[in-house]
Write an enzyme that holds these catalytic residues in place. Sequence first.
Site, short mmCIF file in Angstrom:
data_model
loop_
_atom_site.label_atom_id
_atom_site.label_comp_id
_atom_site.label_asym_id
_atom_site.label_seq_id
_atom_site.Cartn_x
_atom_site.Cartn_y
_atom_site.Cartn_z
N GLU A 437 0.84 -1.21 0.00
CA GLU A 437 0.00 0.00 0.00
C GLU A 437 0.87 1.27 0.00
OE1 GLU A 437 -3.31 -0.33 -0.62
OE2 GLU A 437 -3.12 1.84 -0.86
C1 LIG Z 1 2.98 -9.68 0.84
C2 LIG Z 1 2.66 -8.66 -0.19
C3 LIG Z 1 1.33 -8.38 -0.47
C4 LIG Z 1 0.99 -7.45 -1.45
N1 LIG Z 1 -0.32 -7.26 -1.81
C5 LIG Z 1 -0.62 -6.53 -2.92
C6 LIG Z 1 -1.95 -6.51 -3.46
O1 LIG Z 1 -2.87 -7.11 -2.90
N2 LIG Z 1 -2.16 -5.83 -4.61
C7 LIG Z 1 -1.16 -5.17 -5.26
O2 LIG Z 1 -1.43 -4.59 -6.30
N3 LIG Z 1 0.10 -5.16 -4.77
C8 LIG Z 1 0.39 -5.84 -3.63
N4 LIG Z 1 1.68 -5.87 -3.14
C9 LIG Z 1 2.72 -5.10 -3.83
C10 LIG Z 1 3.19 -3.91 -3.02
O3 LIG Z 1 2.20 -2.91 -2.98
C11 LIG Z 1 4.52 -3.44 -3.63
O4 LIG Z 1 5.48 -4.43 -3.31
C12 LIG Z 1 4.94 -2.08 -3.13
O5 LIG Z 1 4.07 -1.08 -3.63
C13 LIG Z 1 6.38 -1.73 -3.51
O6 LIG Z 1 6.63 -1.95 -4.87
P1 LIG Z 1 7.89 -2.84 -5.29
O7 LIG Z 1 7.85 -4.09 -4.54
O8 LIG Z 1 7.92 -2.93 -6.77
O9 LIG Z 1 9.14 -2.02 -4.79
P2 LIG Z 1 9.89 -0.86 -5.60
O10 LIG Z 1 8.88 0.09 -6.12
O11 LIG Z 1 10.84 -1.46 -6.54
O12 LIG Z 1 10.68 -0.15 -4.42
C14 LIG Z 1 11.97 -0.57 -3.98
C15 LIG Z 1 12.55 0.50 -3.05
O13 LIG Z 1 12.70 1.73 -3.78
C16 LIG Z 1 12.02 2.78 -3.15
N5 LIG Z 1 11.40 3.67 -4.14
C17 LIG Z 1 10.76 3.33 -5.28
N6 LIG Z 1 10.28 4.42 -5.87
C18 LIG Z 1 10.61 5.48 -5.10
C19 LIG Z 1 10.39 6.87 -5.18
N7 LIG Z 1 9.68 7.42 -6.16
N8 LIG Z 1 10.87 7.66 -4.17
C20 LIG Z 1 11.59 7.15 -3.15
N9 LIG Z 1 11.81 5.82 -3.03
C21 LIG Z 1 11.33 5.00 -4.00
C22 LIG Z 1 10.94 2.10 -2.29
O14 LIG Z 1 10.55 2.91 -1.20
C23 LIG Z 1 11.66 0.82 -1.86
O15 LIG Z 1 12.43 1.08 -0.73
C24 LIG Z 1 2.02 -6.76 -2.13
C25 LIG Z 1 3.37 -7.01 -1.82
C26 LIG Z 1 3.68 -7.97 -0.89
C27 LIG Z 1 5.13 -8.29 -0.65
#
Ligand SMILES: Cc1cc2nc3c(=O)[nH]c(=O)nc-3n(C[C@H](O)[C@H](O)[C@H](O)COP(=O)(O)OP(=O)(O)OC[C@H]3O[C@@H](n4cnc5c(N)ncnc54)[C@H](O)[C@@H]3O)c2cc1C
Length: 588
Positions: A437
């Site tokens: 989220e």
């Molecule tokens: C157990 C679990 C349940 C989930 N459930 C759902 C669900 O039901 N539906 C759904 O759609 N998604 C779901 N997610 C996905 C979740 O919302 C994402 O993992 C999350 O939004 C982060 O995206 P990412 O994993 O691609 O990380 P990334 O976006 O790759 O981020 C990696 C790091 O970079 C940083 N970063 C990235 N962009 C920026 C920026 N602009 N400024 C500063 N820092 C930045 C982040 O803060 C983080 O520290 C789930 C994930 C997990 C692990």
Amino acid sequence: MYRAPTKDVLFVLNELIGPQTVSTCPNFAEYSPELAESVLDEAARFAQDVLDPLNKTGDQEGVRWTPEGVTTAKGFNEAYAQFVEGGWPQLATDVEHGGQGVPQMLSTAVQEIFGSANLAFKLCPMLTFGAIEALALCGTPLQQKLYLPKMVKGEWTGTMNLTEPQAGSDLAQVRTRAVREGDHYRLFGQKIFITWGEHDLTDNIVHMVLARIDGSPPGVKGISLFIVPKVLVNEDGSLGERNEVRCASVEHKLGIHASPTCVIAYGDEKGAVGYLVGEENRGLEYMFIMMNAARLAVGLEGYALAERSFQHALEYARTRVQGKPPGYSGSAPATIVHHPDVKRMLLTMKSCTEAMRALGLYAASRLDLARHSTDAALKAASQARGDLLIPIVKGWSTELGIEMTSLGVQVHGGMGFIEETGAAQYYRDVRITAIYEGTTAIQSNDLIGRKIGRDRGETMKTLIGEMERELKALDVSHPSTQISQKAALEAVSALREATDSLLQAISAAPEKALAVSVPYLELSGYVIGGWLMAKASALAASKTGDFYTGKLRTTRFYAEQVLPTALALARVVKGGAASVLETDAALL
Ligand SMILES: Cc1cc2nc3c(=O)[nH]c(=O)nc-3n(C[C@H](O)[C@H](O)[C@H](O)COP(=O)(O)OP(=O)(O)OC[C@H]3O[C@@H](n4cnc5c(N)ncnc54)[C@H](O)[C@@H]3O)c2cc1C
């Protein structure tokens, strides 16, 4: 064994916030402290008797994937049936859609209790509620008629499908395709990390999917929202054919093992049938409308797990015998709860949890007023306050929740590291709350960009002014309240200075603001928490009984041992950006 903290929840709802705050809204005219108490008592019973016993077994067993679907851990099916029978799915949904329409501050309190008892379980109705809100806000009358009644009753569950392998924080990268075909669309693509994306609790799952219609503009302006049911629904509401929606696998993860985190494949051949929600290309906009509720629902998970971890640690500290602290009068070694440092850890957990809960419920009460007040000025002010607070609730409570559950492990000593005690599960489970989220960085970007930058800090400064006025007006005849007031005023003043410095950075060099945005978010959390704790102290000072004496202790501890963190964070906000910006990424 978990015990719902009903007394503290009721203290916040009835005394700190006050039922009159929301009962002036016509929708909540029947809301009263008695109603809140009876709902919370029922929620506590369900959480303690049904959800809690499945928390550890669910963690150990996890979920099982086969090409046919996902089997949930033993007991989850029965628990879900009882959840539906008890009418819990209806609690927060508006009456016009078949729900009970209780204030969000009450449903937020109930969600905390369910989240403490069993976070993995709590996620299923939470996501369903998100899907219900999307349909209630933007669905056509026919879509609402076909899907809402079953979802509101909990007969079908819902999911939110945003994330793809290349599109996490940056949803502009969403690639799932939607191709128009008559009155519907065909979807092709893969979503990952979909919470409760497949399971055996209900016979249908309604996926809300972000996808890009062929020919739409690139980036965030070309994303639309679709209903994609696992099983297609006939015009009379009965179930039809299986849609082309397949759970390709489930993830093996650090925590929330009983919650299936699914890879969902849409459209292996002809394409999954999807129905557009609202207008084309406005999908992300709709997601933003629902964001406050969704982020609040995750933010509260931080303190739900902190509460649970605290209870567990306290129980252990009262039985584990080790050493004798100076001044201890007994002849045999003492239980560790008598060691000053163990007391310090437990007080940190208790006071921070109380501050986070107060903030979460206060934020929820602003969202209630924003949606339902008939006073236009109050409605607008509450919306602005709620919008400001939500990223703080989400970011601060989840980061602090991680720290608190880590302390819970520490109180257990070596046994905390051993799975058998259960202390480690809370630490593992809460870890995800600062990621999904929107990560903490995404919350802080929202706070300093949309919430502080856009109105040049006006909403934050209004809050700062209000906190100062209220703190100065507190009855400080009790010495504890005096301590709380002094510390809170000092912290508010630090927040004011940090906000000025941040505003300068936002206009002069935004990257400077971004380099300290998370410390600023955390600073805001500690300070607003400090304001609410000082108010709680003044209320407690005028009452008698163990609960209020305990409240005076936790509020004073918060002022003396927690709130100074805010002063350090304010220093970081004012002068900490250069070390980040002057470090070239190549040097890391
Ligand atoms: C157990 C679990 C349940 C989930 N459930 C759902 C669900 O039901 N539906 C759904 O759609 N998604 C779901 N997610 C996905 C979740 O919302 C994402 O993992 C999350 O939004 C982060 O995206 P990412 O994993 O691609 O990380 P990334 O976006 O790759 O981020 C990696 C790091 O970079 C940083 N970063 C990235 N962009 C920026 C920026 N602009 N400024 C500063 N820092 C930045 C982040 O803060 C983080 O520290 C789930 C994930 C997990 C692990």
